[in-house]
Design an enzyme around this catalytic site. Sequence first.
Site, mmCIF file in Angstrom:
data_model
loop_
_atom_site.group_PDB
_atom_site.id
_atom_site.type_symbol
_atom_site.label_atom_id
_atom_site.label_comp_id
_atom_site.label_asym_id
_atom_site.label_seq_id
_atom_site.Cartn_x
_atom_site.Cartn_y
_atom_site.Cartn_z
ATOM 1 N N HIS A 8 4.245 7.692 3.955
ATOM 2 C CA HIS A 8 2.830 7.659 3.566
ATOM 3 C C HIS A 8 2.169 9.019 3.839
ATOM 4 O O HIS A 8 1.756 9.297 4.965
ATOM 5 C CB HIS A 8 2.090 6.558 4.327
ATOM 6 C CG HIS A 8 2.393 5.187 3.834
ATOM 7 N ND1 HIS A 8 1.684 4.590 2.815
ATOM 8 C CD2 HIS A 8 3.359 4.305 4.191
ATOM 9 C CE1 HIS A 8 2.189 3.390 2.577
ATOM 10 N NE2 HIS A 8 3.207 3.193 3.401
ATOM 11 N N CYS A 37 5.700 5.106 -1.250
ATOM 12 C CA CYS A 37 6.266 3.912 -0.620
ATOM 13 C C CYS A 37 6.607 2.858 -1.693
ATOM 14 O O CYS A 37 7.557 3.039 -2.438
ATOM 15 C CB CYS A 37 5.328 3.377 0.454
ATOM 16 S SG CYS A 37 6.168 2.258 1.613
ATOM 17 N N GLU A 44 -0.726 9.922 2.903
ATOM 18 C CA GLU A 44 -2.184 9.800 2.969
ATOM 19 C C GLU A 44 -2.701 9.567 4.379
ATOM 20 O O GLU A 44 -3.902 9.750 4.634
ATOM 21 C CB GLU A 44 -2.667 8.677 2.041
ATOM 22 C CG GLU A 44 -2.306 7.262 2.460
ATOM 23 C CD GLU A 44 -0.944 6.792 1.974
ATOM 24 O OE1 GLU A 44 -0.791 5.582 1.764
ATOM 25 O OE2 GLU A 44 -0.028 7.634 1.816
#
Length: 520
Positions: A176, A86, A178
Amino acid sequence: MTQTAHPDTVLIVDFGSQVTQLIARRVRESGVYCEIVPFQSAEDGFHRLKPKAVILSGSPASTLDVGSPRAPSVIFESGLPVFGICYGQQTMCAQLGGKVESGHHREFGRAFLEVEKDCPLFEGLWSLGSRHQVWMSHGDRVTALPDGFEVVATSSNAPFAFIADEKRRYYAVQFHPEVVHTPDGAKLIANFVHKIAGIKGDWTMSAYRAKAVEAIRNQVGDKKVICALSGGVDSSVAALLIHEAVGDQLTCILVDHGLMRKDEAANVVAMFKEHYNLHLLHVDASDRFIGELEGVSDPETKRKIIGRLFIEVFEEEAGKLGGADFLAQGTLYPDVIESVSFTGGPSVTIKSHHNVGGLPERMNMQLVEPLRELFKDEVRVLGRELGLPDSFIGRHPFPGPGLAIRCPGGISREKLEILREADAIYLDEIRKAGLYDAIWQAFAVLLPVQTVGVMGDGRTYEFVCALRAVTSVDGMTADFYHYDMEFLGRAATRIINEVRGINRVVYDVTSKPPGTIEWE
Protein backbone atom coordinates in the site's frame (compact mmCIF):
# COMPACT_ATOMS: atom_id res chain seq x y z
CA MET A 1 -22.96 23.78 -7.44
CA THR A 2 -22.13 21.43 -10.26
CA GLN A 3 -18.60 20.12 -10.24
CA THR A 4 -16.12 22.08 -12.28
CA ALA A 5 -14.50 20.49 -15.32
CA HIS A 6 -10.96 19.16 -14.91
CA PRO A 7 -9.09 18.36 -18.13
CA ASP A 8 -6.37 16.34 -16.32
CA THR A 9 -8.16 13.92 -14.01
CA VAL A 10 -7.15 10.63 -12.41
CA LEU A 11 -9.95 8.09 -11.88
CA ILE A 12 -9.65 6.00 -8.71
CA VAL A 13 -11.76 2.83 -8.85
CA ASP A 14 -12.81 1.94 -5.31
CA PHE A 15 -13.17 -1.76 -4.49
CA GLY A 16 -14.09 -1.09 -0.86
CA SER A 17 -10.73 -0.44 0.80
CA GLN A 18 -10.72 1.45 4.10
CA VAL A 19 -7.85 3.61 2.80
CA THR A 20 -9.06 4.54 -0.70
CA GLN A 21 -9.41 8.17 0.38
CA LEU A 22 -5.69 8.18 1.19
CA ILE A 23 -4.95 7.36 -2.46
CA ALA A 24 -6.96 10.42 -3.47
CA ARG A 25 -5.16 12.54 -0.89
CA ARG A 26 -1.76 11.51 -2.29
CA VAL A 27 -2.83 12.28 -5.87
CA ARG A 28 -4.22 15.68 -4.84
CA GLU A 29 -1.03 16.45 -2.87
CA SER A 30 0.90 16.03 -6.13
CA GLY A 31 -1.19 18.81 -7.70
CA VAL A 32 -3.44 16.54 -9.75
CA TYR A 33 -7.24 16.39 -9.55
CA CYS A 34 -8.82 12.97 -8.98
CA GLU A 35 -12.17 11.43 -8.18
CA ILE A 36 -13.11 8.22 -6.39
CA VAL A 37 -15.78 6.14 -8.13
CA PRO A 38 -17.14 2.80 -6.81
CA PHE A 39 -16.39 -0.19 -9.01
CA GLN A 40 -20.10 -0.73 -9.70
CA SER A 41 -20.31 2.61 -11.55
CA ALA A 42 -16.69 2.82 -12.72
CA GLU A 43 -17.56 2.51 -16.41
CA ASP A 44 -19.97 5.44 -16.20
CA GLY A 45 -17.37 7.37 -14.20
CA PHE A 46 -14.75 6.62 -16.83
CA HIS A 47 -16.89 8.08 -19.62
CA ARG A 48 -17.96 11.07 -17.50
CA LEU A 49 -14.50 12.06 -16.28
CA LYS A 50 -12.46 11.18 -19.37
CA PRO A 51 -9.41 10.54 -17.16
CA LYS A 52 -5.74 10.66 -18.14
CA ALA A 53 -4.90 7.74 -15.82
CA VAL A 54 -6.58 5.12 -13.61
CA ILE A 55 -5.73 3.76 -10.16
CA LEU A 56 -7.31 0.54 -8.86
CA SER A 57 -7.71 0.44 -5.07
CA GLY A 58 -7.35 -2.31 -2.50
CA SER A 59 -10.29 -4.30 -1.13
CA PRO A 60 -11.26 -6.68 1.68
CA ALA A 61 -12.64 -8.97 -1.06
CA SER A 62 -10.87 -11.92 -2.67
CA THR A 63 -10.49 -12.18 -6.45
CA LEU A 64 -11.08 -15.92 -5.99
CA ASP A 65 -14.65 -15.43 -4.77
CA VAL A 66 -17.54 -15.79 -7.20
CA GLY A 67 -18.83 -12.34 -8.13
CA SER A 68 -15.84 -10.50 -6.66
CA PRO A 69 -15.29 -6.92 -7.89
CA ARG A 70 -13.68 -6.33 -11.26
CA ALA A 71 -12.44 -3.30 -13.15
CA PRO A 72 -14.51 -2.49 -16.25
CA SER A 73 -12.84 -3.75 -19.43
CA VAL A 74 -12.98 -0.26 -20.96
CA ILE A 75 -10.12 0.72 -18.65
CA PHE A 76 -7.76 -1.88 -20.12
CA GLU A 77 -8.98 -1.16 -23.66
CA SER A 78 -8.39 2.59 -23.35
CA GLY A 79 -4.62 2.67 -23.69
CA LEU A 80 -4.38 4.74 -20.50
CA PRO A 81 -1.78 4.09 -17.79
CA VAL A 82 -3.14 1.99 -14.91
CA PHE A 83 -1.76 1.55 -11.39
CA GLY A 84 -3.10 -1.39 -9.36
CA ILE A 85 -2.73 -1.40 -5.57
CA CYS A 86 -2.99 -4.66 -3.56
CA TYR A 87 -6.41 -6.03 -4.65
CA GLY A 88 -6.03 -3.73 -7.66
CA GLN A 89 -2.90 -5.69 -8.61
CA GLN A 90 -4.68 -9.00 -8.15
CA THR A 91 -7.74 -8.14 -10.24
CA MET A 92 -5.53 -6.59 -12.93
CA CYS A 93 -3.56 -9.83 -13.20
CA ALA A 94 -6.66 -12.02 -13.04
CA GLN A 95 -8.41 -10.00 -15.75
CA LEU A 96 -5.37 -9.88 -18.04
CA GLY A 97 -4.55 -13.60 -17.99
CA GLY A 98 -2.36 -14.03 -14.92
CA LYS A 99 -3.02 -16.21 -11.89
CA VAL A 100 -3.99 -15.38 -8.31
CA GLU A 101 -4.03 -17.88 -5.45
CA SER A 102 -4.96 -17.79 -1.80
CA GLY A 103 -1.92 -17.27 0.41
CA HIS A 104 -1.03 -19.78 3.10
CA HIS A 105 -1.12 -16.90 5.60
CA ARG A 106 -1.99 -13.22 5.54
CA GLU A 107 0.91 -10.81 5.18
CA PHE A 108 0.28 -7.75 7.32
CA GLY A 109 2.69 -5.03 8.37
CA ARG A 110 6.14 -3.82 7.47
CA ALA A 111 8.10 -5.49 4.68
CA PHE A 112 11.17 -4.60 2.65
CA LEU A 113 11.39 -4.46 -1.13
CA GLU A 114 14.52 -5.07 -3.17
CA VAL A 115 14.63 -3.40 -6.59
CA GLU A 116 15.34 -6.06 -9.24
CA LYS A 117 15.05 -3.89 -12.37
CA ASP A 118 15.12 -0.22 -13.29
CA CYS A 119 11.67 1.22 -13.93
CA PRO A 120 10.41 4.68 -15.03
CA LEU A 121 8.28 4.77 -11.88
CA PHE A 122 11.47 4.73 -9.77
CA GLU A 123 13.04 7.75 -11.49
CA GLY A 124 14.70 10.03 -8.94
CA LEU A 125 13.59 7.70 -6.16
CA TRP A 126 14.87 4.11 -6.21
CA SER A 127 17.87 2.50 -7.90
CA LEU A 128 18.77 -1.04 -8.90
CA GLY A 129 19.60 -3.18 -5.86
CA SER A 130 18.27 -0.68 -3.31
CA ARG A 131 16.07 -1.75 -0.38
CA HIS A 132 12.93 0.06 0.79
CA GLN A 133 10.28 -0.24 3.52
CA VAL A 134 6.66 -0.78 2.45
CA TRP A 135 3.40 -1.77 4.18
CA MET A 136 1.68 -5.04 3.27
CA SER A 137 -1.91 -6.07 4.04
CA HIS A 138 -3.13 -9.02 1.96
CA GLY A 139 -4.15 -12.67 1.95
CA ASP A 140 -4.27 -13.62 -1.74
CA ARG A 141 -1.23 -13.22 -3.94
CA VAL A 142 -0.28 -13.22 -7.62
CA THR A 143 1.45 -16.46 -8.63
CA ALA A 144 1.72 -16.08 -12.44
CA LEU A 145 2.05 -12.88 -14.46
CA PRO A 146 -0.01 -11.93 -17.53
CA ASP A 147 1.83 -11.67 -20.84
CA GLY A 148 3.95 -8.53 -21.08
CA PHE A 149 4.52 -8.12 -17.33
CA GLU A 150 7.81 -8.51 -15.50
CA VAL A 151 8.95 -8.24 -11.90
CA VAL A 152 10.66 -4.98 -10.95
CA ALA A 153 10.86 -5.44 -7.15
CA THR A 154 10.38 -8.30 -4.68
CA SER A 155 10.05 -8.90 -0.94
CA SER A 156 10.90 -12.01 1.07
CA ASN A 157 7.24 -13.12 1.09
CA ALA A 158 6.04 -11.52 -2.16
CA PRO A 159 8.00 -12.46 -5.31
CA PHE A 160 5.59 -10.31 -7.38
CA ALA A 161 5.51 -7.36 -4.96
CA PHE A 162 6.03 -4.80 -7.77
CA ILE A 163 5.30 -5.69 -11.40
CA ALA A 164 5.09 -3.70 -14.62
CA ASP A 165 4.13 -3.88 -18.27
CA GLU A 166 6.01 -0.81 -19.40
CA LYS A 167 4.82 -1.01 -23.00
CA ARG A 168 1.18 -0.66 -21.94
CA ARG A 169 2.08 1.55 -18.94
CA TYR A 170 0.56 -0.88 -16.44
CA TYR A 171 2.07 -0.92 -12.96
CA ALA A 172 0.90 -2.93 -9.97
CA VAL A 173 2.03 -3.41 -6.37
CA GLN A 174 1.12 -5.86 -3.62
CA PHE A 175 1.77 -3.26 -0.89
CA HIS A 176 0.00 0.00 0.00
CA PRO A 177 1.89 3.10 -1.21
CA GLU A 178 -0.87 5.41 0.03
CA VAL A 179 -0.25 4.82 3.76
CA VAL A 180 2.37 6.65 5.81
CA HIS A 181 4.03 3.33 6.72
CA THR A 182 5.34 3.21 3.12
CA PRO A 183 7.76 6.17 3.35
CA ASP A 184 8.25 6.59 -0.42
CA GLY A 185 4.66 5.75 -1.32
CA ALA A 186 3.48 9.30 -1.99
CA LYS A 187 6.46 9.83 -4.32
CA LEU A 188 5.66 6.63 -6.21
CA ILE A 189 2.09 7.82 -6.76
CA ALA A 190 3.38 11.26 -7.82
CA ASN A 191 5.77 9.62 -10.29
CA PHE A 192 2.87 7.62 -11.74
CA VAL A 193 0.65 10.65 -12.36
CA HIS A 194 3.47 12.98 -13.49
CA LYS A 195 6.09 10.86 -15.25
CA ILE A 196 3.98 7.95 -16.50
CA ALA A 197 0.64 9.69 -17.19
CA GLY A 198 2.28 12.99 -18.16
CA ILE A 199 -0.06 15.15 -16.06
CA LYS A 200 1.42 18.55 -15.20
CA GLY A 201 0.28 18.87 -11.62
CA ASP A 202 -1.12 22.39 -11.86
CA TRP A 203 -4.30 21.80 -9.85
CA THR A 204 -3.99 24.40 -7.08
CA MET A 205 -6.32 26.11 -4.64
CA SER A 206 -5.76 29.36 -6.51
CA ALA A 207 -7.02 27.76 -9.72
CA TYR A 208 -9.86 26.05 -7.85
CA ARG A 209 -10.89 29.37 -6.32
CA ALA A 210 -11.17 31.06 -9.71
CA LYS A 211 -13.18 28.19 -11.22
CA ALA A 212 -15.46 27.92 -8.19
CA VAL A 213 -16.24 31.65 -8.21
CA GLU A 214 -17.17 31.43 -11.89
CA ALA A 215 -19.34 28.35 -11.27
CA ILE A 216 -21.16 30.01 -8.35
CA ARG A 217 -21.92 33.09 -10.47
CA ASN A 218 -23.25 30.91 -13.27
CA GLN A 219 -25.43 28.91 -10.88
CA VAL A 220 -26.79 31.75 -8.74
CA GLY A 221 -27.15 34.51 -11.32
CA ASP A 222 -28.85 37.49 -9.65
CA LYS A 223 -30.72 35.40 -7.05
CA LYS A 224 -30.35 35.44 -3.24
CA VAL A 225 -28.28 32.99 -1.20
CA ILE A 226 -28.45 32.31 2.53
CA CYS A 227 -25.77 30.47 4.46
CA ALA A 228 -25.97 28.84 7.88
CA LEU A 229 -22.71 30.05 9.40
CA SER A 230 -21.66 27.87 12.33
CA GLY A 231 -18.34 29.54 12.99
CA GLY A 232 -16.52 26.40 11.86
CA VAL A 233 -13.93 26.29 9.09
CA ASP A 234 -16.12 24.63 6.43
CA SER A 235 -19.11 26.98 6.57
CA SER A 236 -16.80 30.00 6.93
CA VAL A 237 -14.73 29.16 3.84
CA ALA A 238 -17.89 28.40 1.85
CA ALA A 239 -19.38 31.76 2.89
CA LEU A 240 -16.28 33.73 1.89
CA LEU A 241 -16.05 31.99 -1.48
CA ILE A 242 -19.73 32.65 -2.25
CA HIS A 243 -19.39 36.25 -1.05
CA GLU A 244 -16.48 36.74 -3.44
CA ALA A 245 -18.69 35.45 -6.25
CA VAL A 246 -22.01 37.23 -5.59
CA GLY A 247 -21.31 39.84 -2.90
CA ASP A 248 -24.39 41.23 -1.14
CA GLN A 249 -26.65 38.60 -2.68
CA LEU A 250 -25.40 36.43 0.22
CA THR A 251 -26.78 36.69 3.75
CA CYS A 252 -25.25 34.59 6.52
CA ILE A 253 -27.21 33.56 9.60
CA LEU A 254 -25.39 32.51 12.76
CA VAL A 255 -27.81 30.78 15.12
CA ASP A 256 -26.28 31.01 18.60
CA HIS A 257 -27.67 28.04 20.53
CA GLY A 258 -25.82 28.90 23.72
CA LEU A 259 -23.65 25.80 23.38
CA MET A 260 -20.53 27.39 21.90
CA ARG A 261 -17.16 27.82 23.58
CA LYS A 262 -16.37 30.93 25.62
CA ASP A 263 -16.78 34.15 23.57
CA GLU A 264 -16.91 32.12 20.35
CA ALA A 265 -20.08 33.59 18.84
CA ALA A 266 -19.00 37.17 19.54
CA ASN A 267 -15.53 36.57 18.10
CA VAL A 268 -16.89 35.00 14.91
CA VAL A 269 -19.38 37.83 14.37
CA ALA A 270 -16.69 40.45 14.95
CA MET A 271 -14.26 38.79 12.54
CA PHE A 272 -16.72 38.49 9.68
CA LYS A 273 -18.33 41.91 10.08
CA GLU A 274 -15.11 43.86 10.60
CA HIS A 275 -12.76 42.10 8.19
CA TYR A 276 -14.95 40.62 5.46
CA ASN A 277 -17.93 42.97 5.27
CA LEU A 278 -20.40 40.09 5.14
CA HIS A 279 -24.10 40.62 5.69
CA LEU A 280 -24.35 38.55 8.86
CA LEU A 281 -27.29 38.10 11.21
CA HIS A 282 -26.43 36.94 14.73
CA VAL A 283 -29.50 35.30 16.26
CA ASP A 284 -29.27 34.67 20.01
CA ALA A 285 -31.57 31.69 20.51
CA SER A 286 -29.79 30.36 23.60
CA ASP A 287 -32.86 30.66 25.87
CA ARG A 288 -34.92 28.61 23.45
CA PHE A 289 -32.33 25.85 23.04
CA ILE A 290 -31.27 25.55 26.67
CA GLY A 291 -34.89 25.74 27.83
CA GLU A 292 -35.76 22.62 25.84
CA LEU A 293 -32.49 20.84 26.63
CA GLU A 294 -32.61 21.39 30.38
CA GLY A 295 -32.72 18.05 32.17
CA VAL A 296 -32.39 15.96 28.96
CA SER A 297 -29.72 13.29 29.48
CA ASP A 298 -29.94 11.00 26.43
CA PRO A 299 -27.29 12.13 23.89
CA GLU A 300 -29.32 11.20 20.82
CA THR A 301 -32.33 13.10 22.16
CA LYS A 302 -30.08 16.13 22.72
CA ARG A 303 -28.91 15.98 19.11
CA LYS A 304 -32.46 15.69 17.79
CA ILE A 305 -33.68 18.64 19.86
CA ILE A 306 -30.76 20.79 18.68
CA GLY A 307 -31.29 19.81 15.03
CA ARG A 308 -35.04 20.45 15.16
CA LEU A 309 -34.69 23.81 16.91
CA PHE A 310 -31.99 24.92 14.51
CA ILE A 311 -34.24 24.28 11.53
CA GLU A 312 -37.12 26.12 13.21
CA VAL A 313 -35.01 29.19 14.07
CA PHE A 314 -33.29 29.23 10.69
CA GLU A 315 -36.61 29.02 8.84
CA GLU A 316 -38.03 31.88 10.90
CA GLU A 317 -35.04 34.13 10.23
CA ALA A 318 -34.92 33.27 6.54
CA GLY A 319 -38.63 34.09 6.33
CA LYS A 320 -37.97 37.55 7.80
CA LEU A 321 -35.49 38.14 4.97
CA GLY A 322 -38.14 37.33 2.39
CA GLY A 323 -36.67 33.92 1.60
CA ALA A 324 -33.94 32.99 -0.87
CA ASP A 325 -33.47 30.79 -3.90
CA PHE A 326 -30.27 29.09 -2.76
CA LEU A 327 -28.95 27.59 0.46
CA ALA A 328 -25.18 27.45 0.91
CA GLN A 329 -23.71 24.40 2.59
CA GLY A 330 -20.12 23.48 3.51
CA THR A 331 -20.33 19.91 2.21
CA LEU A 332 -16.89 18.32 1.70
CA TYR A 333 -15.77 15.59 -0.71
CA PRO A 334 -15.75 12.78 1.91
CA ASP A 335 -19.42 13.62 2.59
CA VAL A 336 -20.44 12.81 -0.98
CA ILE A 337 -18.23 9.83 -1.82
CA GLU A 338 -20.31 6.70 -2.27
CA SER A 339 -19.50 4.04 0.30
CA VAL A 340 -18.81 0.71 -1.34
CA SER A 341 -20.08 -2.73 -0.37
CA PHE A 342 -18.06 -5.35 -2.24
CA THR A 343 -20.79 -7.95 -1.59
CA GLY A 344 -23.66 -5.96 -3.06
CA GLY A 345 -24.71 -2.68 -4.60
CA PRO A 346 -23.39 0.72 -3.65
CA SER A 347 -24.95 2.40 -0.67
CA VAL A 348 -24.75 6.14 -1.03
CA THR A 349 -23.98 7.85 2.24
CA ILE A 350 -24.31 11.62 2.26
CA LYS A 351 -23.79 13.12 5.67
CA SER A 352 -26.32 15.84 6.34
CA HIS A 353 -24.78 18.60 8.41
CA HIS A 354 -26.85 18.61 11.60
CA ASN A 355 -27.44 22.34 11.07
CA VAL A 356 -29.02 22.24 7.63
CA GLY A 357 -30.37 18.72 7.22
CA GLY A 358 -33.72 18.83 5.46
CA LEU A 359 -33.70 22.58 4.91
CA PRO A 360 -33.38 22.65 1.10
CA GLU A 361 -36.53 20.51 0.66
CA ARG A 362 -38.53 22.25 3.39
CA MET A 363 -37.72 25.73 2.10
CA ASN A 364 -37.80 24.90 -1.62
CA MET A 365 -34.22 26.03 -2.19
CA GLN A 366 -31.38 24.75 -4.35
CA LEU A 367 -28.05 23.89 -2.77
CA VAL A 368 -24.82 25.76 -3.40
CA GLU A 369 -21.93 23.53 -2.31
CA PRO A 370 -18.66 25.15 -3.42
CA LEU A 371 -16.45 22.81 -1.34
CA ARG A 372 -17.91 19.48 -2.41
CA GLU A 373 -14.77 18.55 -4.38
CA LEU A 374 -12.36 19.22 -1.51
CA PHE A 375 -10.88 17.35 1.43
CA LYS A 376 -10.59 19.06 4.82
CA ASP A 377 -6.91 19.93 4.43
CA GLU A 378 -7.65 21.47 1.03
CA VAL A 379 -10.42 23.58 2.58
CA ARG A 380 -7.87 24.95 5.03
CA VAL A 381 -5.53 25.85 2.16
CA LEU A 382 -8.42 27.55 0.36
CA GLY A 383 -9.29 29.41 3.56
CA ARG A 384 -5.77 30.82 3.72
CA GLU A 385 -6.05 31.71 0.03
CA LEU A 386 -9.21 33.68 0.91
CA GLY A 387 -7.46 35.49 3.75
CA LEU A 388 -8.69 33.68 6.85
CA PRO A 389 -6.04 33.86 9.60
CA ASP A 390 -4.13 30.73 10.63
CA SER A 391 -5.46 31.14 14.16
CA PHE A 392 -8.95 30.51 12.74
CA ILE A 393 -8.05 27.94 10.08
CA GLY A 394 -6.10 25.78 12.52
CA ARG A 395 -8.76 25.58 15.22
CA HIS A 396 -9.58 22.17 16.62
CA PRO A 397 -12.79 20.47 15.38
CA PHE A 398 -15.90 21.36 17.33
CA PRO A 399 -19.12 19.27 17.21
CA GLY A 400 -22.33 20.73 15.84
CA PRO A 401 -24.27 20.06 19.08
CA GLY A 402 -21.50 21.92 20.89
CA LEU A 403 -21.08 21.70 24.65
CA ALA A 404 -24.32 19.72 24.95
CA ILE A 405 -22.41 16.51 24.21
CA ARG A 406 -19.50 17.48 26.45
CA CYS A 407 -21.85 17.65 29.41
CA PRO A 408 -23.03 14.02 29.87
CA GLY A 409 -26.31 13.68 31.68
CA GLY A 410 -28.78 16.50 32.16
CA ILE A 411 -27.89 20.01 30.97
CA SER A 412 -28.37 23.23 32.91
CA ARG A 413 -27.16 26.79 32.44
CA GLU A 414 -24.99 26.42 35.54
CA LYS A 415 -23.28 23.30 34.21
CA LEU A 416 -22.67 24.88 30.81
CA GLU A 417 -21.03 27.94 32.39
CA ILE A 418 -18.80 25.76 34.58
CA LEU A 419 -17.78 23.69 31.54
CA ARG A 420 -17.21 26.77 29.37
CA GLU A 421 -14.80 28.28 31.93
CA ALA A 422 -12.90 25.03 32.48
CA ASP A 423 -12.56 24.47 28.74
CA ALA A 424 -11.24 28.01 28.19
CA ILE A 425 -8.58 27.58 30.90
CA TYR A 426 -7.51 24.20 29.51
CA LEU A 427 -7.12 25.54 25.96
CA ASP A 428 -5.27 28.59 27.30
CA GLU A 429 -2.74 26.34 29.04
CA ILE A 430 -2.31 24.27 25.86
CA ARG A 431 -1.57 27.41 23.83
CA LYS A 432 0.84 28.75 26.47
CA ALA A 433 2.73 25.45 26.35
CA GLY A 434 2.98 25.65 22.53
CA LEU A 435 1.07 22.37 22.13
CA TYR A 436 -2.10 23.50 20.34
CA ASP A 437 -0.98 22.67 16.79
CA ALA A 438 0.44 19.30 17.87
CA ILE A 439 -2.98 18.15 19.08
CA TRP A 440 -5.86 17.18 16.78
CA GLN A 441 -8.55 18.01 19.33
CA ALA A 442 -8.61 19.01 23.00
CA PHE A 443 -11.53 19.85 25.27
CA ALA A 444 -12.97 19.59 28.76
CA VAL A 445 -15.92 17.41 29.76
CA LEU A 446 -18.09 18.08 32.82
CA LEU A 447 -19.05 14.74 34.34
CA PRO A 448 -22.43 14.14 36.01
CA VAL A 449 -20.53 13.08 39.13
CA GLN A 450 -19.77 15.03 42.30
CA THR A 451 -16.98 14.14 44.69
CA VAL A 452 -15.85 15.20 48.13
CA GLY A 453 -12.96 17.62 48.35
CA VAL A 454 -11.25 19.92 50.82
CA MET A 455 -10.67 23.57 49.94
CA GLY A 456 -9.30 25.80 52.67
CA ASP A 457 -10.76 24.52 55.91
CA GLY A 458 -14.04 23.46 54.35
CA ARG A 459 -15.48 20.34 52.81
CA THR A 460 -16.66 20.61 49.18
CA TYR A 461 -18.95 18.41 47.13
CA GLU A 462 -18.50 19.48 43.51
CA PHE A 463 -18.25 18.25 39.93
CA VAL A 464 -15.46 16.25 38.26
CA CYS A 465 -13.91 17.68 35.09
CA ALA A 466 -12.32 15.31 32.55
CA LEU A 467 -9.69 16.62 30.14
CA ARG A 468 -9.40 15.06 26.69
CA ALA A 469 -6.69 15.51 24.04
CA VAL A 470 -5.99 13.30 21.03
CA THR A 471 -3.65 13.08 18.07
CA SER A 472 -5.07 11.97 14.74
CA VAL A 473 -4.67 12.36 10.99
CA ASP A 474 -8.33 12.29 9.97
CA GLY A 475 -10.38 11.66 13.11
CA MET A 476 -11.14 8.07 12.07
CA THR A 477 -8.62 6.71 14.58
CA ALA A 478 -6.96 8.61 17.41
CA ASP A 479 -4.51 8.19 20.27
CA PHE A 480 -4.59 10.13 23.52
CA TYR A 481 -1.99 12.89 23.72
CA HIS A 482 0.93 12.07 26.00
CA TYR A 483 1.26 15.18 28.17
CA ASP A 484 3.96 15.43 30.79
CA MET A 485 2.63 15.35 34.34
CA GLU A 486 3.77 18.89 35.06
CA PHE A 487 1.45 20.25 32.37
CA LEU A 488 -1.52 18.22 33.62
CA GLY A 489 -0.88 19.34 37.18
CA ARG A 490 -0.72 22.98 36.13
CA ALA A 491 -3.95 22.80 34.08
CA ALA A 492 -5.80 20.93 36.84
CA THR A 493 -4.68 23.39 39.52
CA ARG A 494 -5.88 26.38 37.50
CA ILE A 495 -9.26 24.81 36.78
CA ILE A 496 -9.88 23.88 40.43
CA ASN A 497 -8.71 27.26 41.71
CA GLU A 498 -10.50 29.43 39.13
CA VAL A 499 -13.75 27.58 38.36
CA ARG A 500 -16.36 27.41 41.10
CA GLY A 501 -18.11 24.06 40.97
CA ILE A 502 -15.14 21.77 40.15
CA ASN A 503 -12.98 20.13 42.80
CA ARG A 504 -11.42 17.25 40.88
CA VAL A 505 -9.79 16.90 37.42
CA VAL A 506 -9.01 13.64 35.58
CA TYR A 507 -7.34 12.93 32.22
CA ASP A 508 -8.88 10.58 29.62
CA VAL A 509 -6.30 8.10 28.25
CA THR A 510 -8.68 6.20 25.93
CA SER A 511 -7.73 5.77 22.27
CA LYS A 512 -10.14 5.46 19.33
CA PRO A 513 -11.01 2.62 18.99
CA PRO A 514 -12.25 1.41 21.44
CA GLY A 515 -13.54 4.81 22.58
CA THR A 516 -14.75 7.72 20.48
CA ILE A 517 -13.11 11.15 20.59
CA GLU A 518 -16.21 12.85 22.01
CA TRP A 519 -17.86 11.43 25.11
CA GLU A 520 -21.36 11.49 23.59
